[in-house]
Design an enzyme around this catalytic site. Structure first.
Site, mmCIF file in Angstrom:
data_model
loop_
_atom_site.group_PDB
_atom_site.id
_atom_site.type_symbol
_atom_site.label_atom_id
_atom_site.label_comp_id
_atom_site.label_asym_id
_atom_site.label_seq_id
_atom_site.Cartn_x
_atom_site.Cartn_y
_atom_site.Cartn_z
ATOM 1 C CB VAL A 220 -0.834 0.010 1.113
ATOM 2 C CG1 VAL A 220 -2.181 -0.959 0.800
ATOM 3 C CG2 VAL A 220 -0.100 -0.235 2.504
ATOM 4 C CB SER A 221 0.889 4.360 -2.017
ATOM 5 O OG SER A 221 0.499 3.692 -3.027
ATOM 6 C CB THR A 222 -0.453 6.305 2.452
ATOM 7 O OG1 THR A 222 -1.630 5.774 2.763
ATOM 8 C CG2 THR A 222 -0.162 7.024 1.289
ATOM 9 C CD GLN B 263 -3.270 3.630 0.152
ATOM 10 O OE1 GLN B 263 -2.207 3.342 -0.056
ATOM 11 N NE2 GLN B 263 -3.987 4.117 -0.700
ATOM 12 N N GLY C 158 3.341 2.014 2.812
ATOM 13 C CA GLY C 158 4.037 3.224 2.736
ATOM 14 C C GLY C 158 5.167 3.218 1.979
#
Length: 190
Positions: free
Chosen positions: A10-12, A15, A37
């Site tokens: 997940v990008s952050t 999330q 992240g």
């Protein structure tokens, strides 16, 4: 026949990767490595590196989509070639045509095409985000996080900088990141 090993990202940190993990486990992954992240444009990520170390010849690496592993065409091709050379198969839940034998020229070509399409998807998302932010700014709305560099901190940073202090020292004294100090000073050069 080896194990099916999953990788999710997940990008952050905010999330939640649980839906990706559940999909991978439902598709047969006996273990799932998850990065939180971390950018897919970076070749080295903590859980990605652990996943690569864990994989053995004959295993299958299962991902939800290629963009979870690689955020650029170049990186995707490098990863796919490396996996193929190690005898590890790559399978995507959302890109079924990605499950090919990468040791053949045709298999490598198909994967290259998929990498280009994944890069197009990432670029399109980025373009749409930038367009949305520009529209919001034109309507008088400002997005993003507020700066940590208050006017008082900027004034203190200027004073310390004129006294010869390094950006790292100023950042430590103010309790902010060095890049925040650098940006604030470059925006307000006086």
């Amino acid at each position: 026949m080896g194990n099916v090993i999953g990788y999710a990202r997940v990008s952050t940190r905010e999330q939640n990767p649980q839906s990706q993990e559940a999909e991978l486990e439902a598709a047969g992954a006996v273990r799932v490595f998850v990065d939180h992240g971390e950018s897919s444009r970076m070749a080295s990520r903590p859980q990605w590196d652990a996943c690569l170390d864990y994989l053995r010849g004959g295993d299958t690496l299962l991902v939800r989509a290629l963009d979870r592993v690689a955020g650029s065409e170049r990186l995707a091709i490098e990863i796919i070639r490396d996996l193929g050379a190690r005898g590890i198969r790559l399978r995507s839940l959302t890109e079924p045509f990605l499950d090919v034998d990468t040791s053949t020229p045709m298999g490598e070509a198909i994967v290259g095409i998929m990498a280009v399409l994944a890069q197009l998807r990432v670029a399109t998302i980025r373009e749409n985000t930038m367009r949305g932010l520009a529209h919001a700014r034109s309507q008088g709305r400002v997005g993003g996080r507020p700066t940590v560099m208050t006017p008082e901190r900027v004034a203190a940073a200027k004073k310390m900088r004129s006294g010869g202090q390094s950006l790292a020292h100023i950042a430590a004294v103010l309790g902010v990141g060095k890049s925040s100090v650098s940006r604030a000073l470059s925006r307000d050069p006086e």
